[in-house]
Design a protein around this motif. Structure first.
Motif, PDB file in Angstrom:
ATOM      1  N   PHE A  88       2.712   2.804  55.214  1.00  0.00           N
ATOM      2  CA  PHE A  88       1.256   3.333  55.405  1.00  0.00           C
ATOM      3  C   PHE A  88       0.718   2.486  53.634  1.00  0.00           C
ATOM      4  CE2 PHE A  88       4.205   6.173  57.927  1.00  0.00           C
ATOM      5  CZ  PHE A  88       3.265   5.970  59.164  1.00  0.00           C
ATOM      6  N   LEU A  91      -0.438   4.840  51.000  1.00  0.00           N
ATOM      7  CA  LEU A  91       0.821   5.665  50.157  1.00  0.00           C
ATOM      8  C   LEU A  91       1.666   5.065  49.627  1.00  0.00           C
ATOM      9  CD1 LEU A  91      -0.465   7.091  52.616  1.00  0.00           C
ATOM     10  CD2 LEU A  91       1.841   8.431  53.655  1.00  0.00           C
ATOM     11  N   GLU A  95       6.062   8.180  49.054  1.00  0.00           N
ATOM     12  CA  GLU A  95       5.149   9.034  50.532  1.00  0.00           C
ATOM     13  C   GLU A  95       5.601   8.451  51.882  1.00  0.00           C
ATOM     14  OE1 GLU A  95       1.139  10.800  47.877  1.00  0.00           O
ATOM     15  OE2 GLU A  95       0.732   8.581  48.115  1.00  0.00           O
ATOM     16  N   GLU A  98       9.146   9.690  52.464  1.00  0.00           N
ATOM     17  CA  GLU A  98       8.399  11.804  52.426  1.00  0.00           C
ATOM     18  C   GLU A  98       7.887  11.268  53.753  1.00  0.00           C
ATOM     19  OE1 GLU A  98       9.624  14.079  51.329  1.00  0.00           O
ATOM     20  OE2 GLU A  98       8.157  15.340  52.639  1.00  0.00           O
ATOM     21  N   VAL A  99       6.851  10.366  55.037  1.00  0.00           N
ATOM     22  CA  VAL A  99       6.636  10.717  55.931  1.00  0.00           C
ATOM     23  C   VAL A  99       7.817  10.585  56.896  1.00  0.00           C
ATOM     24  CG1 VAL A  99       5.348   9.733  57.645  1.00  0.00           C
ATOM     25  CG2 VAL A  99       4.485   9.765  55.099  1.00  0.00           C
ATOM     26  N   GLY A 100       8.417  10.170  56.478  1.00  0.00           N
ATOM     27  CA  GLY A 100       9.942   9.913  57.693  1.00  0.00           C
ATOM     28  C   GLY A 100      10.818  10.791  57.476  1.00  0.00           C
ATOM     29  N   ARG A 101      10.822  11.647  56.604  1.00  0.00           N
ATOM     30  CA  ARG A 101      12.097  12.920  55.999  1.00  0.00           C
ATOM     31  C   ARG A 101      12.312  13.601  57.330  1.00  0.00           C
ATOM     32  NH1 ARG A 101      12.831  17.706  53.657  1.00  0.00           N
ATOM     33  NH2 ARG A 101       9.694  17.109  53.014  1.00  0.00           N
ATOM     34  N   ARG A 102      13.186  14.043  58.152  1.00  0.00           N
ATOM     35  CA  ARG A 102      13.801  14.598  58.621  1.00  0.00           C
ATOM     36  C   ARG A 102      15.243  15.403  57.923  1.00  0.00           C
ATOM     37  NH1 ARG A 102      10.369  16.208  62.251  1.00  0.00           N
ATOM     38  NH2 ARG A 102      12.587  17.334  62.727  1.00  0.00           N
ATOM     39  N   ARG A 146      12.522   4.416  55.326  1.00  0.00           N
ATOM     40  CA  ARG A 146      11.041   5.255  55.994  1.00  0.00           C
ATOM     41  C   ARG A 146      11.488   5.570  57.029  1.00  0.00           C
ATOM     42  NH1 ARG A 146       5.170   3.039  57.393  1.00  0.00           N
ATOM     43  NH2 ARG A 146       6.756   2.305  59.263  1.00  0.00           N
ATOM     44  N   THR A 147      12.250   4.612  57.932  1.00  0.00           N
ATOM     45  CA  THR A 147      13.616   5.132  59.021  1.00  0.00           C
ATOM     46  C   THR A 147      14.517   5.953  59.114  1.00  0.00           C
ATOM     47  OG1 THR A 147      12.102   3.456  60.327  1.00  0.00           O
ATOM     48  CG2 THR A 147      13.758   4.568  61.736  1.00  0.00           C
TER      49      THR A 147
ATOM     50  N   ARG B 167       3.524  18.299  51.618  1.00  0.00           N
ATOM     51  CA  ARG B 167       4.239  17.330  52.833  1.00  0.00           C
ATOM     52  C   ARG B 167       2.705  17.469  53.792  1.00  0.00           C
ATOM     53  NH1 ARG B 167       8.262  15.011  55.564  1.00  0.00           N
ATOM     54  NH2 ARG B 167       8.338  15.008  58.332  1.00  0.00           N
ATOM     55  N   THR B 170       0.478  14.313  53.172  1.00  0.00           N
ATOM     56  CA  THR B 170       1.135  13.401  52.634  1.00  0.00           C
ATOM     57  C   THR B 170       1.234  12.816  54.205  1.00  0.00           C
ATOM     58  OG1 THR B 170       2.193  13.780  51.554  1.00  0.00           O
ATOM     59  CG2 THR B 170       3.331  11.977  52.395  1.00  0.00           C
ATOM     60  N   LEU B 171       1.583  13.621  55.085  1.00  0.00           N
ATOM     61  CA  LEU B 171       1.280  13.095  56.142  1.00  0.00           C
ATOM     62  C   LEU B 171       0.184  13.382  57.526  1.00  0.00           C
ATOM     63  CD1 LEU B 171       4.410  15.874  58.513  1.00  0.00           C
ATOM     64  CD2 LEU B 171       3.810  13.315  57.976  1.00  0.00           C
ATOM     65  N   GLN B 177      -3.726   6.249  58.602  1.00  0.00           N
ATOM     66  CA  GLN B 177      -4.369   4.768  58.709  1.00  0.00           C
ATOM     67  C   GLN B 177      -2.909   4.400  60.188  1.00  0.00           C
ATOM     68  OE1 GLN B 177      -1.434   3.457  55.754  1.00  0.00           O
ATOM     69  NE2 GLN B 177      -1.511   1.116  56.500  1.00  0.00           N
ATOM     70  N   LEU B 185       8.104   8.316  63.799  1.00  0.00           N
ATOM     71  CA  LEU B 185       8.735   8.699  63.027  1.00  0.00           C
ATOM     72  C   LEU B 185       9.369  10.130  62.986  1.00  0.00           C
ATOM     73  CD1 LEU B 185       7.384   6.879  59.879  1.00  0.00           C
ATOM     74  CD2 LEU B 185       9.878   6.700  61.351  1.00  0.00           C
TER      75      LEU B 185
END
Lengths: 233, 615
Positions: A88, A91, A95, A98-102, A146-147, B167, B170-171, B177, B185
């Motif tokens: 991204f 970002l 960040e 953060e999008v990948g966080r689980r 990220r993954t 969060r 951010t998502l 994009q 993800l």
């Protein structure tokens, strides 16, 4: 961990995958080898649910995942690192992570940004840099990191060595071996046999959408005619 | 001096209101890529719901502000429902189809609003505590306006915090994009989209509700705000919040001072600004080039072949009927048929731009209207006979097509479409405000055919011959080398350039050709009606053309013809039969989008191919 059987896929009317079968055991690194356009990326996208498979089964950690949506598949612990990286760009590094966080996965040490920066030290020095202002190698590390933030059990790693400088490729190989040592399973796709043999346990060769050969890395290195037929340019 | 300061302040207040609506629109577009025409309807609903809540709740602060917030929340829920029930099903459809669907929602909301609240304007109460005015530099300024000036920056600040410090934000920015990657993800995009629609609609509703103490609530609020909001969003750069804020400021002040400086061109000013900004900065003030949207792209455009046998027979039969039956018809039926003929050519000309050309035009009515005005002005001021007028029609439209097209075809996607809209609105405002020449709102009357063509039947045959001839010519063009080049640059401008096609020039000529053809339709329409009005170039007529092409199907040659006949016929019948025509038309459009995403002709072809194999 991952079993694929009879997988077929089409782009429009073009038959891209035909009866693809492969499997990856727990903690194993398997490489999917083949030339450009052989069907490596499509195989990975079909496993991930990004290309709808027209036939076949995909089982992951004991559950059938064929036909499920990508986000559901990801939540089961299957991570996907695309060939084109797809960072991204707007970002920052943090960040993107953060999008990948689980949530953490049972039996695996949860990933944190700090642990990932230990694995990829150059990322730690640029936490607030936008993804669009990073070099290709840095982006490749970020996309893997990220993954990993999703705490996957298995990652699909699509041509991580593509377009990288030899020094960076060495570092990438080290990182992949470190991931394997963590107990992560990896399905890697590669054209670069040298890189593949540094990290993989087994190899599967794909050509024109069909699996042509499977065996251990040692067997592949011994089988000159197989390499000649399917991998030489 | 003091006056100017007050004028600037009232400009700020309008900018603030405009920003509320535009921010919702730009946020929704950023993530979902849906050009949401219904956003203006949400704004209108916000105002109506606020009216009801505020007048029903007990008077006082709680009643008023509770009513405003309640209305905004309700509109948010309505937007959420529209997303879940309709838009979610068509995210993979082409952009313009989504636009069509949201336009169906506009019609439905208009009708329902009228059924619930009636057609008369409603005046809401003033805001408690902000009824009076204050003194600024010795002049009185309403407190409520001052309050509005504060609302815009506060909302902008909150939104920026939401998008950059949570969060969820951010998502959302990541999904803006590359939504497919966000899904891979592990993020449930559906929840993300639904929540963004809730937020965007809520902002529209809030914008509408806050207008209650300022102006009367009426049924025209939806379309008047949506054009302005589009302008703001496009000028600011699609998807950019800060850009929208800047653009709202620019447009708000423009309105405030435009009246002082150039009262004669107030209507055109906003669109002039938009055209200027887009010519200089093709992606708006703060916009980024549209990334090739990832994920959910349809397959390649189908090829266009010659009509299969049965279709030819069908066409010939229809043509035979169109020639043989009219002598037995009355005058009313003949004028309907004449109108149908012009509609077919109008739709076919837009189709050349949209189908083979691969460009979108939201302002095709400009060329229809320019043709009509070209003919009418020649008749009015030069006393030109009809045939001269009819020859001037495509000339006028074509010349303006060349001029406007020169700028439009350099842009792509929504920006190009908005620039066509801007030029159309400029043409419309000139017709509307240059009263000495065009007669303004009263139009030009007495544009009748010459004596020999005065009988309705003769004029019908003339219209049929010209429209049919021009339509067939356009069809021929698609199969000529020029048409190959046009389609080649649509499929890949880069590859087309690489084999020596000047993509810009091809697009430009295609645009001008389509404009000229629309001009013929407009000229005939003018003589058929005996008069021309600015509405000939208005947004509704551009939307009509879009509807015809999309209803019929963009990627078939028979699509625009079938679409024109279906749309004009349907509208004609509905208006005659029922007061609820907008509701039914809107529902029909929504149903068509859901069940025939390739348009009527596309659906027919899919069935044909399924039964007979691939031709």
């Amino acid at each position: 961990m991952l079993q694929v059987a009879g997988l077929s896929a089409y782009y429009g009317r073009a038959h891209i995958l035909d009866d693809v079968a492969l499997d990856v055991g727990g903690g194993e690194v398997v490489v999917l080898l083949g030339r450009n356009g052989a069907g490596k990326s499509t195989t990975m996208k079909a496993i991930m649910g990004l290309v709808p498979p027209s036939a076949g089964n995909v089982r992951f950690a004991g559950a059938e995942i064929g036909g499920r949506e990508p986000f559901e598949i990801a939540r089961l612990g299957l991570g996907y690192v695309p060939e084109e990286r797809r960072i991204f760009t707007g970002l920052s590094v943090m960040e993107n992570l953060e999008v990948g966080r689980r949530p953490a996965t049972a039996g695996l040490r949860p990933w944190t940004p700090e642990r990932l920066f230990a694995l990829f030290p150059s990322l730690g020095a640029m936490r607030d840099r936008p993804g669009g202002r990073m070099s290709g190698g840095e982006q490749q590390m970020l996309t893997i990191a990220r993954t990993l933030m999703g705490n996957p059990r298995l990652i699909l790693l699509d041509e991580p060595s593509e377009g990288l400088a030899p020094v960076v490729i060495e570092r990438m190989a080290e990182a992949i071996r470190a991931l394997k040592a963590e107990g992560l399973s990896i399905l890697l796709s590669e054209q670069n046999l040298h890189f593949a043999q540094l990290v993989s346990d087994r190899a599967t060769i794909i050509e024109k959408g069909r699996i042509r050969w499977s065996g251990s890395i040692a067997e592949l290195l011994a089988a000159d005619e197989v390499r000649e037929q399917y991998l030489s340019v | 001096m003091e006056n100017l300061v007050l004028q600037a302040l009232s400009g700020l207040a309008s900018a603030s209101s405009l920003f509320l609506v535009a921010s919702g629109l730009t946020v929704i577009f950023g993530v979902s890529r849906v050009v949401n025409f219904a956003h203006g309807s949400f704004y209108m609903l916000g105002a109506y719901l606020a009216y009801t809540l505020v007048t029903q709740l007990p008077r006082g602060h709680l009643g008023f502000w509770g009513g405003v917030v309640g209305a905004a929340l309700l509109v948010g829920l309505i937007g959420l429902a529209v997303e879940v029930l309709l838009l979610r099903r068509i995210y993979r459809a082409p952009e313009l189809f989504q636009l069509l669907a949201t336009f169906g929602v506009v019609l439905i909301v208009q009708e329902l609003t009228q059924m619930v609240w009636g057609a008369q304007d409603l005046l809401g109460p003033r805001a408690p505590g902000l009824r009076g005015s204050t003194e600024i530099l010795g002049l009185r300024f309403p407190l409520y306006e001052l309050f509005l000036i504060g609302v815009g920056p506060v909302v902008l600040g909150l939104l920026l915090l939401l998008f950059h410090r949570t969060r969820w934000g951010t998502l959302v920015r990541a999904a803006t994009q590359d939504r497919e990657m966000v899904g891979a993800l592990g993020v449930n995009q559906r929840m993300l989209f639904t929540s963004i629609f809730f937020l965007g609609s809520l902002l529209a509703g809030l914008g509408g509700a806050l207008q209650l103490p300022r102006e009367s609530v009426n049924l025209h609020m939806d379309l008047s705000i949506i054009t302005e909001a589009f302008v703001v969003v496009v000028v600011g750069g699609l998807g950019s919040l800060t850009g929208a804020a800047l653009a709202a400021l620019l447009i708000g002040e423009m309105h405030a001072f435009g009246i002082l400086i150039a009262p004669k061109i107030t209507l055109v000013l906003v669109f002039l600004v938009m055209a200027l900004v887009l010519v200089v900065r093709p992606h708006g003030l703060l916009g980024k080039p549209e990334a090739a949207a990832r994920g959910g792209q349809g397959s390649a455009e189908p090829m266009i072949g010659p009509a299969p046998g049965p279709l030819r027979w069908l066409a010939l039969t229809a043509l035979g009927l169109a020639v043989v039956v009219p002598p037995f018809l009355g005058d009313y039926a003949l004028s309907v048929l004449t109108e149908l003929a012009t509609a077919v050519l109008f739709a076919a000309s837009l189709h050349l731009i949209m189908g083979p050309g691969g460009m979108a035009s939201f302002g095709h009515a400009a060329y229809f209207g320019l043709g009509a005005y070209g003919a009418a002005l020649a008749a009015q001021w030069l006393g030109a006979p009809m045939l001269v007028g009819l020859a001037l029609a495509p000339l006028a439209a074509g010349v303006f097509g060349l001029v406007f097209g020169y700028f439009c075809v350099r842009l792509s996607g929504v920006y190009a479409a908005m620039l066509t809209l801007a030029f159309a609105q400029i043409a419309w405002s000139v017709a509307f405000q240059w009263v000495e020449v065009t007669g303004g709102d009263n139009g030009i009357l007495g544009v009748w055919p010459d004596a020999w063509a005065a009988p309705k039947l003769v004029f019908y045959y003339l219209a049929l011959a010209l429209c049919l001839g021009a339509t067939l010519l356009l069809r021929r063009v698609v199969h000529a080398p020029f048409g190959y080049a046009l389609r080649a640059q649509r499929d890949s401008a880069l590859r087309a350039e690489a084999i020596g096609i000047n993509a810009f020039r091809i697009r430009w000529l295609g645009f001008a050709l389509a404009a000229a053809a629309a001009g013929i339709a407009g000229g005939l329409f003018a003589y058929g009606k005996g008069s021309v009005f600015p509405t000939f170039m208005g947004i509704p007529r551009s939307v009509d053309a879009l509807l015809m092409v999309l209803l019929g199907g963009v990627q078939t040659l028979s699509g625009p013809i079938i679409g024109a006949l279906a749309f004009t016929g349907l509208q004609e019948q509905l208006v005659r039969l029922t007061d609820l025509w907008r509701l039914i038309l809107g529902a029909v459009i929504v149903a068509l989008v859901l069940f025939f995403p390739q348009g009527l002709a596309g659906a027919a072809r899919a069935r044909w191919e399924a039964r007979h194999g691939d031709a």
